[in-house]
Scaffold this motif. Structure first.
Motif, PDB file in Angstrom:
ATOM      1  N   MET A  75      -4.764 -13.264 -10.908  1.00 28.45           N
ATOM      2  CA  MET A  75      -4.911 -11.886 -10.415  1.00 28.45           C
ATOM      3  C   MET A  75      -5.284 -11.879  -8.935  1.00 28.45           C
ATOM      4  SD  MET A  75      -3.995  -9.880 -12.805  1.00 28.45           S
ATOM      5  CE  MET A  75      -2.896 -11.104 -13.467  1.00 28.45           C
ATOM      6  N   PHE A  76      -6.110 -12.826  -8.520  1.00 24.98           N
ATOM      7  CA  PHE A  76      -6.456 -12.945  -7.104  1.00 24.98           C
ATOM      8  C   PHE A  76      -5.202 -13.236  -6.283  1.00 24.98           C
ATOM      9  CE2 PHE A  76      -7.935 -15.591  -3.473  1.00 24.98           C
ATOM     10  CZ  PHE A  76      -8.625 -14.600  -2.792  1.00 24.98           C
ATOM     11  N   ALA A  77      -4.337 -14.111  -6.797  1.00 24.36           N
ATOM     12  CA  ALA A  77      -3.075 -14.407  -6.106  1.00 24.36           C
ATOM     13  C   ALA A  77      -2.221 -13.144  -5.999  1.00 24.36           C
ATOM     14  CB  ALA A  77      -2.316 -15.517  -6.839  1.00 24.36           C
ATOM     15  N   LEU A  78      -2.201 -12.329  -7.044  1.00 20.68           N
ATOM     16  CA  LEU A  78      -1.449 -11.071  -6.999  1.00 20.68           C
ATOM     17  C   LEU A  78      -2.059 -10.084  -6.009  1.00 20.68           C
ATOM     18  CD1 LEU A  78      -0.493 -10.470 -10.747  1.00 20.68           C
ATOM     19  CD2 LEU A  78       1.016 -11.111  -8.854  1.00 20.68           C
ATOM     20  N   VAL A  79      -3.386 -10.064  -5.908  1.00 22.02           N
ATOM     21  CA  VAL A  79      -4.038  -9.196  -4.925  1.00 22.02           C
ATOM     22  C   VAL A  79      -3.596  -9.603  -3.517  1.00 22.02           C
ATOM     23  CG1 VAL A  79      -6.262  -8.598  -3.855  1.00 22.02           C
ATOM     24  CG2 VAL A  79      -6.024  -8.580  -6.346  1.00 22.02           C
ATOM     25  N   LEU A  80      -3.609 -10.894  -3.243  1.00 20.27           N
ATOM     26  CA  LEU A  80      -3.178 -11.378  -1.927  1.00 20.27           C
ATOM     27  C   LEU A  80      -1.704 -11.065  -1.679  1.00 20.27           C
ATOM     28  CD1 LEU A  80      -4.991 -14.829  -1.679  1.00 20.27           C
ATOM     29  CD2 LEU A  80      -5.694 -12.622  -0.691  1.00 20.27           C
ATOM     30  N   GLN A  83      -1.262  -7.415  -0.822  1.00 20.05           N
ATOM     31  CA  GLN A  83      -1.650  -7.153   0.564  1.00 20.05           C
ATOM     32  C   GLN A  83      -0.553  -7.614   1.525  1.00 20.05           C
ATOM     33  OE1 GLN A  83      -4.121  -5.447   1.898  1.00 20.05           O
ATOM     34  NE2 GLN A  83      -4.962  -4.981  -0.098  1.00 20.05           N
ATOM     35  N   GLY A  84       0.025  -8.774   1.235  1.00 20.38           N
ATOM     36  CA  GLY A  84       1.128  -9.259   2.071  1.00 20.38           C
ATOM     37  C   GLY A  84       2.295  -8.290   2.072  1.00 20.38           C
ATOM     38  N   LEU A  85       2.668  -7.791   0.887  1.00 20.92           N
ATOM     39  CA  LEU A  85       3.766  -6.828   0.796  1.00 20.92           C
ATOM     40  C   LEU A  85       3.403  -5.532   1.521  1.00 20.92           C
ATOM     41  CD1 LEU A  85       6.501  -5.854  -0.207  1.00 20.92           C
ATOM     42  CD2 LEU A  85       5.402  -5.312  -2.417  1.00 20.92           C
ATOM     43  N   ARG A  86       2.175  -5.063   1.339  1.00 19.04           N
ATOM     44  CA  ARG A  86       1.744  -3.824   1.999  1.00 19.04           C
ATOM     45  C   ARG A  86       1.882  -3.948   3.517  1.00 19.04           C
ATOM     46  NH1 ARG A  86      -2.810  -3.020  -0.393  1.00 19.04           N
ATOM     47  NH2 ARG A  86      -2.163  -1.168  -1.501  1.00 19.04           N
ATOM     48  N   TRP A  87       1.384  -5.038   4.082  1.00 24.00           N
ATOM     49  CA  TRP A  87       1.424  -5.202   5.535  1.00 24.00           C
ATOM     50  C   TRP A  87       2.820  -5.529   6.027  1.00 24.00           C
ATOM     51  CZ3 TRP A  87      -1.759  -3.198   8.878  1.00 24.00           C
ATOM     52  CH2 TRP A  87      -2.978  -2.750   8.388  1.00 24.00           C
ATOM     53  N   TRP A  88       3.669  -6.092   5.184  1.00 17.07           N
ATOM     54  CA  TRP A  88       5.076  -6.267   5.541  1.00 17.07           C
ATOM     55  C   TRP A  88       5.718  -4.886   5.683  1.00 17.07           C
ATOM     56  CZ3 TRP A  88       9.263  -8.702   1.866  1.00 17.07           C
ATOM     57  CH2 TRP A  88      10.426  -8.973   2.594  1.00 17.07           C
ATOM     58  N   CYS A  89       5.427  -3.987   4.741  1.00 14.34           N
ATOM     59  CA  CYS A  89       5.937  -2.617   4.822  1.00 14.34           C
ATOM     60  C   CYS A  89       5.447  -1.935   6.099  1.00 14.34           C
ATOM     61  CB  CYS A  89       5.502  -1.796   3.606  1.00 14.34           C
ATOM     62  SG  CYS A  89       6.243  -2.306   2.047  1.00 14.34           S
ATOM     63  N   VAL A 126       0.847  -1.177  -4.260  1.00 11.73           N
ATOM     64  CA  VAL A 126      -0.238  -0.347  -4.795  1.00 11.73           C
ATOM     65  C   VAL A 126      -0.406  -0.578  -6.294  1.00 11.73           C
ATOM     66  CG1 VAL A 126      -0.960   2.041  -5.251  1.00 11.73           C
ATOM     67  CG2 VAL A 126      -0.042   1.422  -3.009  1.00 11.73           C
ATOM     68  N   VAL A 127       0.699  -0.598  -7.013  1.00 14.05           N
ATOM     69  CA  VAL A 127       0.647  -0.785  -8.466  1.00 14.05           C
ATOM     70  C   VAL A 127       0.077  -2.158  -8.809  1.00 14.05           C
ATOM     71  CG1 VAL A 127       2.089  -1.063 -10.534  1.00 14.05           C
ATOM     72  CG2 VAL A 127       2.464   0.882  -8.994  1.00 14.05           C
ATOM     73  N   VAL A 128       0.585  -3.190  -8.152  1.00 13.72           N
ATOM     74  CA  VAL A 128       0.107  -4.545  -8.447  1.00 13.72           C
ATOM     75  C   VAL A 128      -1.375  -4.677  -8.120  1.00 13.72           C
ATOM     76  CG1 VAL A 128       0.328  -6.986  -7.810  1.00 13.72           C
ATOM     77  CG2 VAL A 128       2.378  -5.614  -8.256  1.00 13.72           C
ATOM     78  N   ALA A 143      -8.812  -1.293 -14.593  1.00 16.51           N
ATOM     79  CA  ALA A 143      -7.387  -1.610 -14.420  1.00 16.51           C
ATOM     80  C   ALA A 143      -6.523  -0.630 -15.201  1.00 16.51           C
ATOM     81  CB  ALA A 143      -7.107  -3.053 -14.859  1.00 16.51           C
ATOM     82  N   LEU A 144      -6.893  -0.369 -16.427  1.00 11.39           N
ATOM     83  CA  LEU A 144      -6.119   0.546 -17.275  1.00 11.39           C
ATOM     84  C   LEU A 144      -6.183   1.979 -16.753  1.00 11.39           C
ATOM     85  CD1 LEU A 144      -4.441   0.941 -19.849  1.00 11.39           C
ATOM     86  CD2 LEU A 144      -6.590   1.245 -21.087  1.00 11.39           C
ATOM     87  N   ALA A 145      -7.378   2.452 -16.453  1.00 14.39           N
ATOM     88  CA  ALA A 145      -7.534   3.837 -15.993  1.00 14.39           C
ATOM     89  C   ALA A 145      -6.799   4.064 -14.675  1.00 14.39           C
ATOM     90  CB  ALA A 145      -9.018   4.174 -15.838  1.00 14.39           C
ATOM     91  N   PHE A 146      -6.968   3.149 -13.718  1.00 15.62           N
ATOM     92  CA  PHE A 146      -6.283   3.326 -12.434  1.00 15.62           C
ATOM     93  C   PHE A 146      -4.780   3.277 -12.626  1.00 15.62           C
ATOM     94  CE2 PHE A 146      -4.145   1.889  -8.623  1.00 15.62           C
ATOM     95  CZ  PHE A 146      -4.628   2.785  -7.690  1.00 15.62           C
ATOM     96  N   THR A 147      -4.294   2.351 -13.437  1.00 18.22           N
ATOM     97  CA  THR A 147      -2.850   2.222 -13.631  1.00 18.22           C
ATOM     98  C   THR A 147      -2.256   3.503 -14.197  1.00 18.22           C
ATOM     99  OG1 THR A 147      -3.006  -0.176 -13.883  1.00 18.22           O
ATOM    100  CG2 THR A 147      -1.056   0.890 -14.817  1.00 18.22           C
TER     101      THR A 147
END
Length: 174
Positions: A75-80, A83-89, A126-128, A143-147
């Motif tokens: 999950m930490f890898a997915l968070v990173l 963030q990479g995808l967000r800043w690429w956008c 955002v979803v990930v 995680a469930l509520a936010f999703t």
């Protein structure tokens, strides 16, 4: 729990940096005749994203959620990655990127970077992040509520708003 708290706080700082970039980009867009759409749904989005960070900390600290390496590290890898995808956008859109829906007439749609494959790649980030950040420390309720809440906001309000805004001022995407 201390390292997780640092991660969540760092995510909060990243959000503040986004808001600074967004404000600068909004000024750029408005100076070029930008038109804002869907202003009313922005406060609930801010509340939801702020709530995500607060709920992550509350559930972990008060719910005694453990760090489970088999879940936490992926999950930490997915968070990173999110963030990479967000800043690429953000980098690809440049001054056109914003947390609000602001369209400048006459500018072509961006079709490079992640926009080659997806119309709204920032929302993938955002979803990930929305499920991965809480699950780094097994905050599954958050995680469930936010999703669920994020899906409702994105699918029922934000993405349709962006699509309508783009359709009113820009030609259809090839």
């Amino acid at each position: 729990m201390i390292l997780y708290t640092v991660l969540v706080l760092a995510t909060g700082v990243e959000r503040l940096v986004e808001l600074v970039v967004s404000a600068r980009n909004a000024r750029w867009s408005f100076a070029r005749g930008g038109i804002e759409f869907g202003r009313g749904h922005f406060p609930p989005m801010v509340a939801l994203h702020t709530g995500l960070l607060l709920a992550c900390l509350a559930e972990v600290w008060f719910g005694g959620r453990p760090f489970l390496p088999w879940l936490g590290w992926p999950m930490f890898a997915l968070v990173l990655a999110s963030q990479g995808l967000r800043w690429w956008c953000i980098a690809v859109l440049g001054p056109r990127w914003n947390t609000r829906v602001i369209i400048v007439r006459g500018l072509p749609l961006v079709n490079r970077g992640p926009y080659r494959w997806l119309r709204h790649p920032n929302y993938v980030a955002v979803v990930v992040e929305g499920f991965a950040l809480p699950l780094v420390h097994t905050a599954w309720i958050t995680a469930l509520a936010f999703t669920v809440l994020n899906a409702i906001l994105l699918l029922a309000v934000r993405i349709p708003c962006e699509n309508r805004a783009l359709a009113t001022v820009m030609p259809a995407r090839p």
